[in-house]
Design a protein around this motif. Structure first.
Motif, PDB file in Angstrom:
ATOM      1  N   VAL A  74      27.804  73.684  36.417  1.00  0.00           N
ATOM      2  CA  VAL A  74      26.739  74.685  36.401  1.00  0.00           C
ATOM      3  C   VAL A  74      27.241  75.893  35.616  1.00  0.00           C
ATOM      4  O   VAL A  74      28.311  76.421  35.925  1.00  0.00           O
ATOM      5  N   PRO A  75      26.523  76.331  34.593  1.00  0.00           N
ATOM      6  CA  PRO A  75      26.988  77.491  33.820  1.00  0.00           C
ATOM      7  C   PRO A  75      26.772  78.797  34.560  1.00  0.00           C
ATOM      8  O   PRO A  75      25.701  79.028  35.141  1.00  0.00           O
ATOM      9  N   ALA A  76      27.796  79.642  34.576  1.00  0.00           N
ATOM     10  CA  ALA A  76      27.647  80.981  35.138  1.00  0.00           C
ATOM     11  C   ALA A  76      26.782  81.816  34.200  1.00  0.00           C
ATOM     12  O   ALA A  76      26.396  81.359  33.110  1.00  0.00           O
ATOM     13  N   ARG A  77      26.464  83.021  34.587  1.00  0.00           N
ATOM     14  CA  ARG A  77      25.592  83.873  33.763  1.00  0.00           C
ATOM     15  C   ARG A  77      26.176  84.110  32.381  1.00  0.00           C
ATOM     16  O   ARG A  77      25.440  84.238  31.397  1.00  0.00           O
ATOM     17  N   ASP A  78      27.511  84.162  32.296  1.00  0.00           N
ATOM     18  CA  ASP A  78      28.151  84.387  31.000  1.00  0.00           C
ATOM     19  C   ASP A  78      28.548  83.078  30.324  1.00  0.00           C
ATOM     20  O   ASP A  78      29.256  83.090  29.314  1.00  0.00           O
ATOM     21  N   GLY A  79      28.113  81.947  30.872  1.00  0.00           N
ATOM     22  CA  GLY A  79      28.391  80.656  30.280  1.00  0.00           C
ATOM     23  C   GLY A  79      29.632  79.964  30.792  1.00  0.00           C
ATOM     24  O   GLY A  79      29.875  78.804  30.435  1.00  0.00           O
ATOM     25  N   TYR A  80      30.418  80.626  31.635  1.00  0.00           N
ATOM     26  CA  TYR A  80      31.632  79.989  32.156  1.00  0.00           C
ATOM     27  C   TYR A  80      31.245  78.755  32.973  1.00  0.00           C
ATOM     28  O   TYR A  80      30.357  78.823  33.826  1.00  0.00           O
ATOM     29  N   PRO A  81      31.916  77.608  32.737  1.00  0.00           N
ATOM     30  CA  PRO A  81      31.558  76.378  33.454  1.00  0.00           C
ATOM     31  C   PRO A  81      32.078  76.361  34.886  1.00  0.00           C
ATOM     32  O   PRO A  81      33.281  76.481  35.125  1.00  0.00           O
ATOM     33  N   LEU A  82      31.187  76.208  35.841  1.00  0.00           N
ATOM     34  CA  LEU A  82      31.550  76.141  37.250  1.00  0.00           C
ATOM     35  C   LEU A  82      31.464  74.695  37.725  1.00  0.00           C
ATOM     36  O   LEU A  82      30.429  74.037  37.573  1.00  0.00           O
ATOM     37  N   VAL A 119      21.338  69.870  48.060  1.00  0.00           N
ATOM     38  CA  VAL A 119      22.392  70.834  48.386  1.00  0.00           C
ATOM     39  C   VAL A 119      23.393  70.948  47.240  1.00  0.00           C
ATOM     40  O   VAL A 119      23.871  69.927  46.724  1.00  0.00           O
ATOM     41  N   LEU A 120      23.707  72.173  46.856  1.00  0.00           N
ATOM     42  CA  LEU A 120      24.707  72.404  45.809  1.00  0.00           C
ATOM     43  C   LEU A 120      25.901  73.138  46.400  1.00  0.00           C
ATOM     44  O   LEU A 120      25.754  74.158  47.074  1.00  0.00           O
ATOM     45  N   THR A 121      27.104  72.597  46.150  1.00  0.00           N
ATOM     46  CA  THR A 121      28.353  73.300  46.434  1.00  0.00           C
ATOM     47  C   THR A 121      29.045  73.548  45.099  1.00  0.00           C
ATOM     48  O   THR A 121      28.828  72.806  44.139  1.00  0.00           O
ATOM     49  N   TYR A 122      29.887  74.570  45.015  1.00  0.00           N
ATOM     50  CA  TYR A 122      30.534  74.877  43.735  1.00  0.00           C
ATOM     51  C   TYR A 122      31.768  75.727  43.973  1.00  0.00           C
ATOM     52  O   TYR A 122      31.946  76.297  45.054  1.00  0.00           O
ATOM     53  N   ASP A 123      32.620  75.805  42.963  1.00  0.00           N
ATOM     54  CA  ASP A 123      33.832  76.626  43.027  1.00  0.00           C
ATOM     55  C   ASP A 123      33.656  77.856  42.151  1.00  0.00           C
ATOM     56  O   ASP A 123      33.204  77.746  41.000  1.00  0.00           O
ATOM     57  N   TYR A 124      34.043  79.022  42.668  1.00  0.00           N
ATOM     58  CA  TYR A 124      34.021  80.229  41.854  1.00  0.00           C
ATOM     59  C   TYR A 124      35.038  80.110  40.720  1.00  0.00           C
ATOM     60  O   TYR A 124      36.037  79.390  40.828  1.00  0.00           O
ATOM     61  N   ARG A 125      34.817  80.837  39.666  1.00  0.00           N
ATOM     62  CA  ARG A 125      35.746  80.814  38.528  1.00  0.00           C
ATOM     63  C   ARG A 125      37.159  81.187  38.981  1.00  0.00           C
ATOM     64  O   ARG A 125      37.355  82.082  39.803  1.00  0.00           O
ATOM     65  N   GLY A 126      38.119  80.441  38.448  1.00  0.00           N
ATOM     66  CA  GLY A 126      39.516  80.696  38.798  1.00  0.00           C
ATOM     67  C   GLY A 126      39.937  80.101  40.122  1.00  0.00           C
ATOM     68  O   GLY A 126      41.055  80.343  40.575  1.00  0.00           O
ATOM     69  N   THR A 127      39.053  79.295  40.766  1.00  0.00           N
ATOM     70  CA  THR A 127      39.397  78.653  42.028  1.00  0.00           C
ATOM     71  C   THR A 127      39.004  77.181  41.976  1.00  0.00           C
ATOM     72  O   THR A 127      38.122  76.789  41.207  1.00  0.00           O
ATOM     73  N   ASP A 148      32.863  89.876  40.138  1.00  0.00           N
ATOM     74  CA  ASP A 148      32.468  88.929  39.084  1.00  0.00           C
ATOM     75  C   ASP A 148      31.936  87.635  39.696  1.00  0.00           C
ATOM     76  O   ASP A 148      30.966  87.055  39.201  1.00  0.00           O
ATOM     77  N   TRP A 149      32.596  87.173  40.758  1.00  0.00           N
ATOM     78  CA  TRP A 149      32.117  85.958  41.421  1.00  0.00           C
ATOM     79  C   TRP A 149      30.661  86.127  41.837  1.00  0.00           C
ATOM     80  O   TRP A 149      29.834  85.241  41.638  1.00  0.00           O
ATOM     81  N   ALA A 150      30.347  87.280  42.423  1.00  0.00           N
ATOM     82  CA  ALA A 150      28.974  87.517  42.867  1.00  0.00           C
ATOM     83  C   ALA A 150      28.021  87.673  41.687  1.00  0.00           C
ATOM     84  O   ALA A 150      26.972  87.021  41.627  1.00  0.00           O
ATOM     85  N   THR A 208      25.177  84.483  41.444  1.00  0.00           N
ATOM     86  CA  THR A 208      23.861  84.796  40.886  1.00  0.00           C
ATOM     87  C   THR A 208      23.332  83.647  40.047  1.00  0.00           C
ATOM     88  O   THR A 208      22.155  83.281  40.128  1.00  0.00           O
ATOM     89  N   ALA A 209      24.216  83.049  39.244  1.00  0.00           N
ATOM     90  CA  ALA A 209      23.806  81.924  38.401  1.00  0.00           C
ATOM     91  C   ALA A 209      23.487  80.687  39.221  1.00  0.00           C
ATOM     92  O   ALA A 209      22.546  79.948  38.911  1.00  0.00           O
ATOM     93  N   ALA A 210      24.255  80.448  40.283  1.00  0.00           N
ATOM     94  CA  ALA A 210      24.002  79.285  41.135  1.00  0.00           C
ATOM     95  C   ALA A 210      22.656  79.421  41.841  1.00  0.00           C
ATOM     96  O   ALA A 210      21.908  78.439  41.975  1.00  0.00           O
TER      97      ALA A 210
END
Length: 301
Positions: free
Chosen positions: A16-24, A66-74, A100-102, A107-109
């Motif tokens: 799932v892409p974060a708001r800035d495009g980072y892949p989660l 249901v969606l689960t995901y990892d924050y960036r850097g984790t 940033d996670w929030a 926010t993107a999720a």
């Protein structure tokens, strides 16, 4: 924890892409039958999404996407090294704070789930930091129901003794010095998972502040707490040394547009000897805490 059976649930690892495009890194759990609800599960600090796999599949069996995901850097959202097979890259120099996670990830999720399942009632499940993040989201008005589990304003003096002193020492005398020297917080120092430098140091500053993140003058996102106007239930475990009743109440006080429902759960009520900060997600609570959570989520139909 034993791996749950997924033979009656579709489980798909996706990005799932974060708001800035980072892949989660994320996992989408779908029922084999009709989908009646959409649920986003948001992790605690330093907890990988796999902890929530059993609970997510349980909800999926009851008609939830249901969606689960990892924050960036984790977890699996740690940047990968250029060499080697699926080897995580060092977090040295990796920029990511809890805010940033929030702002970028949670926010993107929320937006991803709302767009994908726009016709379904949308529920938010937040464990510890995942619950705190709800109030920081600019789009939290998109959520109709929020279940907060062991989510608190984590000021260290609101923790029970002797845990409060262990946490104070870990963060100030071990974690912060190590993080500044190494450039990241090594999980083996006491948290179990490596954390980005900025995320850990921001967390330390919040834990040391009497009103936790509400005291952070640089955190403009606290203005989003009143934007949430959906139903909110906060579960407080009586034997949780971190999310104590005063800490849960302090976090909930930020949601000024609603009247949060705070429920204290004792181990005896669920037939176990302990629950604590992490125990809600153990499979032994399938017919007690999990069932109650599913029923509350489905009450939003």
């Amino acid at each position: 924890m034993a791996e749950p059976r997924l033979d009656d649930v579709f489980g798909d690892d996706i990005t799932v892409p974060a708001r800035d495009g980072y892949p989660l890194a994320a996992t989408l759990f779908l029922p084999r039958g009709a989908k009646r609800h959409a649920v986003l599960v948001n992790s605690a600090t330093a907890v990988p999404r796999k902890l929530y796999r059993g609970f997510a599949s349980y909800l999926a069996r009851r008609g939830c996407a249901v969606l689960t995901y990892d924050y960036r850097g984790t977890g699996d959202s740690t940047p990968q090294a250029l060499t080697g097979h699926s080897q995580p890259k060092s977090l040295v120099g990796f920029k990511a704070s809890m805010s940033d996670w929030a702002a970028q990830d949670v926010t993107a999720a929320v937006a991803w789930m709302r767009e994908r399942y726009k016709a379904l009632p949308f529920a938010y499940v937040g464990h510890s930091f995942g619950g705190q993040a709800l109030g920081l989201l600019p789009n939290n008005s998109e959520i109709s129901r929020a279940l907060l589990i062991a989510a608190q304003a984590g000021y260290w003096k609101l923790m029970t003794a002797p845990e409060r002193y262990r946490v104070y020492a870990l963060l100030n005398f071990v974690g912060a010095p190590l993080t500044r020297v190494l450039g990241y917080m090594p999980g083996k120092a006491g948290l179990g998972m490596d954390l980005p430098k900025d995320a850990f140091l921001q967390w330390v500053s919040w834990v040391m502040s009497p009103r936790y993140l509400f005291d952070d003058a640089r955190l403009d996102a606290v203005q989003n707490f009143p934007k949430y106007k959906g139903a909110l239930r906060a579960l407080c475990m009586s034997d949780d040394p971190w999310a104590t009743p005063p800490a849960v109440e302090l976090l909930c006080s930020g949601f000024t547009s609603i009247e949060p429902e705070i429920i204290t759960v004792t181990p005896a009520e669920t037939g176990v000897s302990k629950i604590g900060h992490m125990g809600f997600f153990r499979p032994e609570h399938r017919d007690t805490l999990w069932r109650g959570a599913a029923e509350w989520i489905r009450a939003g139909e």
